[in-house]
Design a protein around this motif. Structure first.
Motif, short mmCIF file in Angstrom:
data_model
loop_
_atom_site.label_atom_id
_atom_site.label_comp_id
_atom_site.label_asym_id
_atom_site.label_seq_id
_atom_site.Cartn_x
_atom_site.Cartn_y
_atom_site.Cartn_z
N LYS A 18 0.82 -1.22 0.00
CA LYS A 18 0.00 0.00 0.00
C LYS A 18 0.85 1.27 0.00
CE LYS A 18 -3.85 0.29 2.53
NZ LYS A 18 -4.86 0.40 1.47
N ASN A 19 1.94 1.23 0.79
CA ASN A 19 2.78 2.42 0.89
C ASN A 19 3.57 2.73 -0.38
OD1 ASN A 19 2.04 3.38 3.34
ND2 ASN A 19 3.69 2.38 4.49
N LEU A 20 3.54 1.80 -1.32
CA LEU A 20 4.20 2.06 -2.60
C LEU A 20 3.20 2.62 -3.62
CD1 LEU A 20 6.85 1.80 -4.22
CD2 LEU A 20 6.12 -0.50 -4.88
N TYR A 21 2.01 2.03 -3.65
CA TYR A 21 1.05 2.38 -4.69
C TYR A 21 0.01 3.43 -4.29
CZ TYR A 21 3.18 -1.44 -7.23
OH TYR A 21 4.09 -2.24 -7.87
N ASP A 22 -0.34 3.50 -3.00
CA ASP A 22 -1.30 4.53 -2.58
C ASP A 22 -0.81 5.96 -2.86
OD1 ASP A 22 -3.07 2.61 -1.88
OD2 ASP A 22 -3.01 2.95 0.29
N PRO A 23 0.50 6.24 -2.61
CA PRO A 23 0.98 7.58 -2.92
C PRO A 23 0.82 7.94 -4.41
CG PRO A 23 2.57 6.45 -1.54
CD PRO A 23 1.54 5.43 -1.92
N LEU A 24 0.97 6.93 -5.28
CA LEU A 24 0.82 7.19 -6.72
C LEU A 24 -0.62 7.49 -7.06
CD1 LEU A 24 3.16 4.55 -8.38
CD2 LEU A 24 3.64 6.88 -7.65
N LEU B 233 8.03 15.36 -11.02
CA LEU B 233 7.43 16.29 -10.04
C LEU B 233 7.58 15.76 -8.61
CD1 LEU B 233 4.07 17.34 -11.81
CD2 LEU B 233 6.28 18.53 -11.83
N ILE B 234 7.34 14.45 -8.43
CA ILE B 234 7.48 13.86 -7.08
C ILE B 234 8.91 14.05 -6.59
CG2 ILE B 234 7.49 11.69 -5.77
CD1 ILE B 234 5.11 10.76 -7.50
N HIS B 235 9.89 13.77 -7.46
CA HIS B 235 11.30 13.88 -7.06
C HIS B 235 11.72 15.35 -6.91
CE1 HIS B 235 12.91 9.56 -7.87
NE2 HIS B 235 11.76 9.57 -7.23
N ASP B 236 11.21 16.23 -7.78
CA ASP B 236 11.53 17.67 -7.63
C ASP B 236 11.03 18.20 -6.30
OD1 ASP B 236 12.61 17.70 -10.13
OD2 ASP B 236 11.16 19.05 -11.05
N ASP B 237 9.82 17.78 -5.92
CA ASP B 237 9.25 18.24 -4.64
C ASP B 237 10.13 17.83 -3.46
OD1 ASP B 237 7.10 19.45 -5.88
OD2 ASP B 237 5.71 17.79 -5.54
N LYS C 47 -2.24 20.79 -2.55
CA LYS C 47 -2.36 19.61 -1.66
C LYS C 47 -0.97 19.19 -1.19
CE LYS C 47 -6.85 18.92 -2.23
NZ LYS C 47 -7.39 18.14 -3.34
N ALA C 48 -0.95 18.43 -0.09
CA ALA C 48 0.33 17.99 0.48
C ALA C 48 1.11 17.15 -0.54
CB ALA C 48 0.08 17.16 1.73
N THR C 49 2.41 17.38 -0.62
CA THR C 49 3.27 16.59 -1.51
C THR C 49 3.43 15.18 -0.93
OG1 THR C 49 5.11 17.68 -0.38
CG2 THR C 49 4.58 18.48 -2.56
N VAL C 50 3.87 14.25 -1.77
CA VAL C 50 3.96 12.84 -1.35
C VAL C 50 4.91 12.67 -0.16
CG1 VAL C 50 4.67 10.51 -2.06
CG2 VAL C 50 3.31 11.92 -3.62
N HIS C 51 6.07 13.35 -0.20
CA HIS C 51 7.03 13.17 0.91
C HIS C 51 6.52 13.79 2.21
CE1 HIS C 51 8.24 17.15 -0.64
NE2 HIS C 51 8.60 17.41 0.59
N GLU C 52 5.60 14.76 2.11
CA GLU C 52 5.00 15.35 3.31
C GLU C 52 3.91 14.44 3.87
OE1 GLU C 52 5.17 18.29 5.19
OE2 GLU C 52 7.12 18.66 4.25
N LYS C 53 3.10 13.89 2.96
CA LYS C 53 1.95 13.08 3.37
C LYS C 53 2.39 11.70 3.86
CE LYS C 53 -2.65 11.90 1.50
NZ LYS C 53 -3.50 12.37 2.59
N TRP C 54 3.42 11.14 3.20
CA TRP C 54 3.99 9.86 3.66
C TRP C 54 5.36 10.18 4.25
CZ3 TRP C 54 0.39 10.00 -0.22
CH2 TRP C 54 -0.64 9.06 -0.15
N ASP C 55 6.43 9.85 3.54
CA ASP C 55 7.76 10.32 3.95
C ASP C 55 8.69 10.31 2.74
OD1 ASP C 55 9.06 7.76 3.63
OD2 ASP C 55 8.34 7.15 5.61
N ILE D 277 10.50 8.69 -2.83
CA ILE D 277 11.55 8.31 -3.80
C ILE D 277 11.17 7.03 -4.52
CG2 ILE D 277 13.95 7.49 -4.02
CD1 ILE D 277 14.64 9.44 -1.67
N LEU D 278 10.76 6.04 -3.75
CA LEU D 278 10.44 4.73 -4.32
C LEU D 278 9.18 4.78 -5.20
CD1 LEU D 278 11.97 2.11 -4.11
CD2 LEU D 278 10.50 1.42 -2.21
N SER D 279 8.18 5.51 -4.76
CA SER D 279 6.95 5.66 -5.55
C SER D 279 7.25 6.33 -6.89
CB SER D 279 5.91 6.48 -4.80
OG SER D 279 5.45 5.77 -3.69
N GLY D 280 8.08 7.36 -6.84
CA GLY D 280 8.48 8.03 -8.07
C GLY D 280 9.18 7.08 -9.02
#
Length: 323
Positions: free
Chosen positions: A25-31, A76-80, A91-99, A104-107
């Motif tokens: 979930k922590n890999l695909y939910d952020p996407l 965009l995910i990596h730039d953020d 909206k909150a960026t992925v690294h803010e909402k998760w970590d 990095i991995l989701s990107g």
């Protein structure tokens, strides 16, 4: 511009129905989250419009278009992460909402997914598409590295800045169009080069427009803080041009404002120097130069003028947007 709206709706539908695994979930939910933040889907629309330009239905290029959009979202995910940005499209960026590690991995997975979509294309065009896509991915990384290097350099030239934005922003627009043209049946190498150059020049003009909007946009329409580039001492065309045109006294003032001030006071003082030097006009001229080059590129493409209308309309819109 009915085709572009049709393509944007179709792309949105396809993106929302991408079949991503449920676990982990922590890999695909952020996407899933990131891909629902919206966006104009401009880049993938270019791929479909370029396919249409050469006489094929835009839908034929849907997988390459989706690959372009997923790659763009990966950047965009990596730039953020690199910018430590708290928000993306409000909206909150992925690294803010998760970590950070999850982001990095989701990107990375999004990048891989882009290749798997591209690989669905016909074997006849696939080697060309992979070559363009891989070259462009490398160039975008080079542009991002240059952008980060500029942060700690006091000797950035305007030529270096333009090369950085060419790599970081423009080559992806060029590649999106180039791939669409190839899928659409373009065989003339000159035509393929002209559509690529059209995208690159539109991209350069687009970034110039962005630099101007950051300082001169209507705050009610802009959606983020006007003057943000000045607050973060970002080396935009405006700032570099100011340093190029200023005498030593003005340079010294500019240094003082940038390094010792903050908030609205900093924005107002730097903006005053820009006004005195006339850098806004210089940026407008540079933007127009790239835009005119793009129009010449399009003129050289050997297809009926009626086929070119939507791409030209889109380019015109990108030059006049207010946010």
């Amino acid at each position: 511009m009915h085709h572009i709206q049709e393509y944007q709706q179709l792309l949105e539908k396809q993106i929302q129905s991408l079949e991503l695994p449920k676990e982990p979930k922590n890999l695909y939910d952020p996407l899933r989250y990131f891909l629902t933040l919206g966006g104009k889907r401009t880049r993938p629309s270019l791929t479909m419009l370029a396919c249409h330009l050469f006489g094929s239905p835009g839908i034929k290029a849907i997988n390459a278009a989706l690959a372009v959009e997923l790659f763009h979202n990966f950047t965009l995910i990596h730039d953020d992460i690199m910018d430590d940005a708290p928000l993306r499209r409000g909206k909150a960026t992925v690294h803010e909402k998760w970590d950070r590690d999850i982001a990095i991995l989701s990107g990375d997975v999004l990048f891989v997914e882009a290749y798997s979509l591209l690989a669905k294309h016909d074997a006849k065009v696939l080697p060309q598409l992979l070559s363009i896509f891989t070259r462009t991915a490398r160039e975008v990384c080079e542009g991002q590295q240059m952008d980060m290097d500029f942060e700690s350099s006091n000797a950035v030239t305007i030529d270096e800045y333009i090369e950085m934005i060419r790599l970081k922003t423009s080559v992806l627009l060029g590649a999106a169009l180039e791939m669409g043209a190839i899928i659409g049946g373009a065989e003339n190498k000159e035509d393929i080069k002209h559509i690529y150059d059209f995208g690159v020049n539109v991209g350069l003009a687009f970034q110039m427009h962005d630099d101007l909007l950051d300082l001169y946009a209507d705050p009610d329409k802009f959606g983020k803080q006007v003057g943000g580039d000045i607050l973060s001492n970002k080396k935009t065309f405006l700032l570099l041009k100011a340093y190029e045109m200023a005498d030593n006294t003005t340079k010294s003032k500019l240094d003082t404002f940038l390094n010792n001030q903050s908030g609205q006071e900093k924005i107002d003082n730097v903006k005053d120097i820009f006004e005195q030097l006339g850098v806004r006009q210089k940026a407008e001229e540079q933007k127009d130069l790239f835009y005119q080059k793009a129009l010449l590129n399009m003129q050289e493409i050997n297809v009926p003028d009626a086929n070119k209308k939507e791409l030209l309309d889109l380019a015109k819109y990108l030059m006049s947007r207010d946010h």
